[in-house]
Design an enzyme around this catalytic site. Structure first.
Site, PDB file in Angstrom:
ATOM      1  N   ARG A  58      30.491  26.120 105.554  1.00 55.51           N
ATOM      2  CA  ARG A  58      29.812  26.274 106.845  1.00 55.51           C
ATOM      3  C   ARG A  58      30.791  26.264 108.020  1.00 55.51           C
ATOM      4  O   ARG A  58      30.458  26.771 109.099  1.00 55.51           O
ATOM      5  CB  ARG A  58      28.736  25.190 107.002  1.00 55.51           C
ATOM      6  N   GLU A  95      29.245  12.551 103.914  1.00 50.86           N
ATOM      7  CA  GLU A  95      28.017  11.751 103.924  1.00 50.86           C
ATOM      8  C   GLU A  95      27.421  11.635 102.524  1.00 50.86           C
ATOM      9  O   GLU A  95      26.876  10.601 102.173  1.00 50.86           O
ATOM     10  CB  GLU A  95      26.991  12.360 104.901  1.00 50.86           C
TER      11      GLU A  95
HETATM   12  O1  LIG Z   1      31.483  14.615 108.563  1.00 52.96           O
HETATM   13  P1  LIG Z   1      31.253  14.680 107.074  1.00 52.96           P
HETATM   14  O2  LIG Z   1      30.599  13.443 106.533  1.00 52.96           O
HETATM   15  O3  LIG Z   1      32.501  15.027 106.332  1.00 52.96           O
HETATM   16  O4  LIG Z   1      30.173  15.815 106.795  1.00 52.96           O
HETATM   17  C1  LIG Z   1      30.212  17.065 107.403  1.00 52.96           C
HETATM   18  C2  LIG Z   1      30.549  18.152 106.430  1.00 52.96           C
HETATM   19  O5  LIG Z   1      29.545  18.254 105.413  1.00 52.96           O
HETATM   20  C3  LIG Z   1      29.113  19.597 105.308  1.00 52.96           C
HETATM   21  O6  LIG Z   1      29.864  20.345 104.409  1.00 52.96           O
HETATM   22  P2  LIG Z   1      29.686  20.319 102.808  1.00 52.96           P
HETATM   23  O7  LIG Z   1      30.797  19.504 102.221  1.00 52.96           O
HETATM   24  O8  LIG Z   1      28.282  19.936 102.473  1.00 52.96           O
HETATM   25  O9  LIG Z   1      30.032  21.802 102.371  1.00 52.96           O
HETATM   26  P3  LIG Z   1      29.480  23.263 102.696  1.00 52.96           P
HETATM   27  O10 LIG Z   1      29.991  23.626 104.065  1.00 52.96           O
HETATM   28  O11 LIG Z   1      30.144  24.072 101.629  1.00 52.96           O
HETATM   29  O12 LIG Z   1      27.963  23.256 102.637  1.00 52.96           O
HETATM   30  C4  LIG Z   1      29.316  20.153 106.705  1.00 52.96           C
HETATM   31  O13 LIG Z   1      29.398  21.574 106.714  1.00 52.96           O
HETATM   32  C5  LIG Z   1      30.604  19.501 107.140  1.00 52.96           C
HETATM   33  O14 LIG Z   1      31.746  20.214 106.696  1.00 52.96           O
HETATM   34  N1  LIG Z   2      22.808  15.408 107.226  1.00 50.56           N
HETATM   35  C1  LIG Z   2      23.523  16.531 107.051  1.00 50.56           C
HETATM   36  N2  LIG Z   2      22.956  17.737 107.240  1.00 50.56           N
HETATM   37  C2  LIG Z   2      23.660  18.876 107.058  1.00 50.56           C
HETATM   38  N3  LIG Z   2      24.952  18.880 106.679  1.00 50.56           N
HETATM   39  C3  LIG Z   2      25.545  17.697 106.477  1.00 50.56           C
HETATM   40  N4  LIG Z   2      26.815  17.384 106.119  1.00 50.56           N
HETATM   41  C4  LIG Z   2      26.906  16.042 106.054  1.00 50.56           C
HETATM   42  N5  LIG Z   2      25.740  15.467 106.376  1.00 50.56           N
HETATM   43  C5  LIG Z   2      24.875  16.481 106.647  1.00 50.56           C
END
Ligand SMILES: O=P(O)(O)OC[C@H]1O[C@H](OP(=O)(O)OP(=O)(O)O)[C@H](O)[C@@H]1O
Ligand SMILES: Nc1ncnc2[nH]cnc12
Length: 170
Positions: A58, A95
């Site tokens: 993302r 998270e």
């Molecule tokens: O601040 P944090 O606790 O690190 O969480 C935020 C991250 O979590 C999600 O990515 P995810 O790892 O779910 O991967 P994606 O982008 O491939 O969906 C989001 O896009 C951030 O990169």
């Molecule tokens: N609550 C949340 N929603 C979407 N993306 C996330 N990445 C980490 N926490 C998230």
């Protein structure tokens, strides 16, 4: 622009207890998406950004259009085993899990002013890992830009002294 109204909240995804903030309605609204990127670009310009870096997946839908809008390069941070060249890696927590992020070892010239970008700041684990990668390559992190900040998770505390822009706070 009321960006928050373009975010869909889905309980218990991807696991029980997590309220998932889904950016896909914002992405589907061309005007809102463009305005969001332009607002983050104004912040990035004020910091003298010379390159944007963002984590898979993302982080790409924010970081890549932001770099394009600024006319600077975009550096993709990837999950393990995806980049073909020599890489530098860091382990991190988020998270709802943990993982490893990699970047090409030659992706950033020493001294480059780099903005880190992602869709969402939660615990700050992902972005701290991305900051660490930039620093290991000798880049200067000038700031961090996100669409969404989950304030209760205090991700900002993992980024002391950092200039941070978020468009939506939950
Ligand atoms: O601040 P944090 O606790 O690190 O969480 C935020 C991250 O979590 C999600 O990515 P995810 O790892 O779910 O991967 P994606 O982008 O491939 O969906 C989001 O896009 C951030 O990169
Ligand atoms: N609550 C949340 N929603 C979407 N993306 C996330 N990445 C980490 N926490 C998230």
């Amino acid at each position: 622009m009321d960006f928050a109204s373009k975010i869909r909240s889905i309980p218990d995804f991807p696991q029980p207890g997590i309220l998932f903030r889904d950016i896909t309605p914002l992405l589907a609204d061309g005007q809102a998406y463009r305005m969001a990127i332009q607002e983050l670009a104004a912040f990035a310009r004020s910091l003298g950004t010379e390159a944007v870096i963002g984590p898979e997946a993302r982080g790409y839908v924010v970081g890549a259009p932001l770099a394009y809008e600024l006319g600077v390069g975009f550096v993709p941070v990837r999950k393990p085993g995806k980049l073909p060249g020599r890489t530098v890696a860091v382990d991190y927590q988020l998270e709802y899990g943990f993982g490893r992020l990699e970047v090409h070892a030659d992706a950033i010239r020493a001294g480059t002013k780099v903005l880190v970008a992602d869709d969402l700041l939660a615990t700050g684990g992902t972005i701290s890992a991305t900051v660490e990668l930039v620093r290991r390559l000798g880049g200067e992190v000038v700031g961090a830009a996100f669409l969404i900040e989950l304030t209760e998770l205090a991700g900002r505390q993992r980024l002391p002294g950092m200039k941070i822009k978020t468009l939506i706070q939950f």
